[in-house]
Motif scaffolding. Structure first.
Motif, PDB file in Angstrom:
ATOM      1  N   SER A  32      36.618  43.893  26.542  1.00 42.99           N
ATOM      2  CA  SER A  32      37.347  42.949  27.915  1.00 42.99           C
ATOM      3  C   SER A  32      36.834  43.184  29.709  1.00 42.99           C
ATOM      4  O   SER A  32      35.941  42.201  30.129  1.00 42.99           O
ATOM      5  CB  SER A  32      38.582  43.278  27.906  1.00 42.99           C
ATOM      6  N   VAL A  33      36.443  44.509  29.753  1.00 43.75           N
ATOM      7  CA  VAL A  33      35.911  44.700  30.998  1.00 43.75           C
ATOM      8  C   VAL A  33      34.734  44.566  30.960  1.00 43.75           C
ATOM      9  O   VAL A  33      34.070  43.615  32.114  1.00 43.75           O
ATOM     10  CB  VAL A  33      35.796  46.507  30.705  1.00 43.75           C
ATOM     11  N   ILE A  34      33.205  44.123  29.669  1.00 38.30           N
ATOM     12  CA  ILE A  34      32.019  43.531  29.671  1.00 38.30           C
ATOM     13  C   ILE A  34      32.181  42.204  29.992  1.00 38.30           C
ATOM     14  O   ILE A  34      31.070  41.826  30.840  1.00 38.30           O
ATOM     15  CB  ILE A  34      31.723  44.607  28.942  1.00 38.30           C
ATOM     16  N   LYS A  35      33.167  42.192  29.425  1.00 42.19           N
ATOM     17  CA  LYS A  35      33.225  40.472  29.693  1.00 42.19           C
ATOM     18  C   LYS A  35      33.801  39.643  31.157  1.00 42.19           C
ATOM     19  O   LYS A  35      32.900  38.731  31.437  1.00 42.19           O
ATOM     20  CB  LYS A  35      33.826  39.327  28.197  1.00 42.19           C
ATOM     21  N   LYS A  36      34.181  40.592  31.419  1.00 40.35           N
ATOM     22  CA  LYS A  36      34.989  40.296  33.043  1.00 40.35           C
ATOM     23  C   LYS A  36      33.666  40.837  33.985  1.00 40.35           C
ATOM     24  O   LYS A  36      34.262  40.501  35.481  1.00 40.35           O
ATOM     25  CB  LYS A  36      35.984  41.101  32.949  1.00 40.35           C
TER      26      LYS A  36
END
Length: 192
Positions: free
Chosen positions: A11-15
């Motif tokens: 989630s953090v990487i894609k955000k």
């Protein structure tokens, strides 16, 4: 790692988004948050434990931007000097909370290639960017102006084998650009 860890990390990487400095809103990031993301940077992979990453942190981006613009003025031949570029460099961080200059400081193990040291320092930067994203801090990683010129290395008092790896502008933003990729993932991977 359990499934929940993967979901959180993904989630953090894609955000994570690149947000240009002009899109930042000028609100200040607590220094404790900056210290926390720098701690994450310190957990990057490192061959031979050289830990080649270093960071110069400006709490007042205007200080660095003025110095950057003056370097441009001082080291650009008069016939190439562009007043607009000078003004842009002077005001690039007007809405940023902090500026961080990431540096690859060459380790003392000559058997480790410089390339590996740059990769390790770049991993530290990625850790920092992802940590910032997790705190809703947005970033811009730029290499314009004098960033990659010898004058910047001299300004930062770096050694011959050290490298400035960019300028990171950090801050909060009210509008975030959509994430996108131009090339489908299938075209970037070859399974053997």
């Amino acid at each position: 790692m359990d499934n929940q860890d993967f979901i959180s990390i993904a989630s953090v990487i894609k955000k994570r988004r690149t947000v240009k400095p002009a899109m930042l809103n000028g609100n200040k990031i607590p220094n404790g948050h900056i210290a926390a993301i720098l701690e994450l940077a310190d957990w990057a992979p490192t061959h031979g434990l050289t830990e080649p990453w270093r960071f110069v942190v400006y709490e007042n981006p205007a200080d660095f931007c003025k110095e950057h613009a003056e370097l441009y003025k001082q080291f650009t031949p008069a016939e190439n000097f562009v007043e607009t570029t000078y003004n842009n460099l002077t005001h690039m961080g007007d809405k940023a909370s902090h500026i961080i200059i990431p540096i690859m400081k060459r380790g003392d193990l000559p058997k480790i290639p410089v390339f590996e040291e740059i990769i390790a320092a770049s991993c530290a930067i990625q850790n920092l960017l992802l940590g910032a994203t997790g705190l809703n801090i947005y970033t811009y990683w730029g290499t314009g102006g004098m960033t990659l010129k010898p004058a910047m290395k001299d300004f930062l008092k770096l050694g011959d084998e050290d490298h400035v790896l960019g300028i990171l502008y950090l801050g909060y933003a009210d509008e975030i650009p959509e994430g996108r990729r131009k090339t489908p993932l299938e075209e970037k991977i070859s399974w053997r």
